[in-house]
Write a protein that holds these residues in place. Sequence first.
Motif, mmCIF file in Angstrom:
data_model
loop_
_atom_site.group_PDB
_atom_site.id
_atom_site.type_symbol
_atom_site.label_atom_id
_atom_site.label_comp_id
_atom_site.label_asym_id
_atom_site.label_seq_id
_atom_site.Cartn_x
_atom_site.Cartn_y
_atom_site.Cartn_z
ATOM 1 N N THR A 1 35.639 31.549 42.379
ATOM 2 C CA THR A 1 36.121 32.062 43.655
ATOM 3 C C THR A 1 35.410 33.178 44.017
ATOM 4 O O THR A 1 34.521 33.487 44.904
ATOM 5 C CB THR A 1 37.550 32.268 43.990
ATOM 6 O OG1 THR A 1 38.372 31.072 43.653
ATOM 7 C CG2 THR A 1 37.667 32.776 45.351
ATOM 8 N N TYR B 1 34.293 36.252 50.939
ATOM 9 C CA TYR B 1 35.680 37.018 51.391
ATOM 10 C C TYR B 1 35.528 38.496 51.824
ATOM 11 O O TYR B 1 34.393 39.060 51.294
ATOM 12 C CB TYR B 1 36.562 37.026 49.900
ATOM 13 C CG TYR B 1 35.740 37.306 48.633
ATOM 14 C CD1 TYR B 1 35.714 38.859 48.094
ATOM 15 C CD2 TYR B 1 35.170 36.489 47.875
ATOM 16 C CE1 TYR B 1 34.992 38.953 47.206
ATOM 17 C CE2 TYR B 1 34.540 36.695 46.812
ATOM 18 C CZ TYR B 1 34.437 38.167 46.552
ATOM 19 O OH TYR B 1 33.711 38.362 45.423
ATOM 20 N N ASN B 2 36.566 38.935 52.385
ATOM 21 C CA ASN B 2 36.143 40.109 52.750
ATOM 22 C C ASN B 2 36.817 41.217 51.783
ATOM 23 O O ASN B 2 37.470 40.904 50.781
ATOM 24 C CB ASN B 2 36.997 40.409 54.392
ATOM 25 C CG ASN B 2 38.584 40.075 54.062
ATOM 26 O OD1 ASN B 2 39.049 40.128 53.320
ATOM 27 N ND2 ASN B 2 38.893 39.329 55.141
ATOM 28 N N ASP C 1 39.774 42.858 51.757
ATOM 29 C CA ASP C 1 41.271 42.760 51.515
ATOM 30 C C ASP C 1 41.426 41.424 50.695
ATOM 31 O O ASP C 1 42.273 41.467 49.696
ATOM 32 C CB ASP C 1 42.033 42.400 52.897
ATOM 33 C CG ASP C 1 42.181 43.569 53.643
ATOM 34 O OD1 ASP C 1 42.102 44.781 52.909
ATOM 35 O OD2 ASP C 1 42.511 43.556 54.997
ATOM 36 N N GLU C 2 40.672 40.364 50.865
ATOM 37 C CA GLU C 2 40.717 39.161 50.207
ATOM 38 C C GLU C 2 40.398 39.381 48.636
ATOM 39 O O GLU C 2 40.961 38.873 47.885
ATOM 40 C CB GLU C 2 39.959 38.153 50.860
ATOM 41 C CG GLU C 2 40.363 37.546 51.985
ATOM 42 C CD GLU C 2 39.622 36.714 52.854
ATOM 43 O OE1 GLU C 2 40.351 35.884 53.506
ATOM 44 O OE2 GLU C 2 38.401 36.963 52.725
ATOM 45 N N GLU D 1 43.017 41.083 46.838
ATOM 46 C CA GLU D 1 44.049 40.197 46.481
ATOM 47 C C GLU D 1 43.405 39.327 45.211
ATOM 48 O O GLU D 1 44.162 39.025 44.414
ATOM 49 C CB GLU D 1 44.161 39.288 47.800
ATOM 50 C CG GLU D 1 45.473 38.476 47.534
ATOM 51 C CD GLU D 1 45.705 37.495 48.713
ATOM 52 O OE1 GLU D 1 46.703 36.542 48.649
ATOM 53 O OE2 GLU D 1 45.130 37.770 49.893
ATOM 54 N N LEU D 2 42.139 38.977 45.293
ATOM 55 C CA LEU D 2 41.620 38.314 44.208
ATOM 56 C C LEU D 2 41.794 39.143 42.933
ATOM 57 O O LEU D 2 42.151 38.659 41.807
ATOM 58 C CB LEU D 2 40.182 37.930 44.302
ATOM 59 C CG LEU D 2 39.778 36.588 44.816
ATOM 60 C CD1 LEU D 2 38.255 36.469 45.523
ATOM 61 C CD2 LEU D 2 40.021 35.489 44.225
#
Length: 223
Positions: free
Chosen positions: A127, A133-134, A136-137, A140-141
């Motif tokens: 991923t 992804y931004n 924030d994402e 989270e990752l």
Amino acid sequence: MPNYVIVRNRDEKPMEYYRQKTKTFVGSLQSASKWNSKKMAQPAYDKLIKNGEKNLEIVDSDEIKITIQTDKWKDYAKRIAHADNKTFYQEVEKVTSFLIASPLIVEEIRKEISQEDSVVLQDILHTVELGDYNKDEGLELLGDLRSSRQKRRNYKDKQEVMNMLLGGDENTGSQHAMDALDKIKEVTSPRSYQYRNPKLKQKYSKLLQSKQIKTIEKLIKRV
């Protein structure tokens, strides 16, 4: 790291440790004052001797920890060895249950480590590599990656403990435990004996039969 402590009554119970801040002896090694060397602890020791204290020693705290642990297991050993049969065999059964299940425990730990390494980690890494992804994402990752690695470390620690306990051969430990469990069942069950000598059998077998009946009655009352 400061490691030397002043001990009073080292060969007696309870041992006491000098706390320089309060100028008292305390029962906790953790609360004791510690010095980097015997030489550095010597002035405090000399002052205590001058004030009339006796039975003092300057000791490496690691030695004390070993002594405490040894005393702990000695006390445990005496308690179990002198326990009544019910308590003794209950304690053994706890150990045997763990050892019998040890191959399954080890396998379950392996599965969890493999899950984190070959499934969760690969999903997250791919991923990261291929995803759009931004910020924030991305955070989270990163959080999921950290959580996975912490979980893996937890199981790796368990695996290491199991390896140390079982010597790398959990199947042997399991088999020995099964044998021990069978023996417990044997020694805690009513015992019988078949006479080899006909004359002795005729003369004494009724005595054994009487004892067996009493033993069975006791077992029934427990139930």
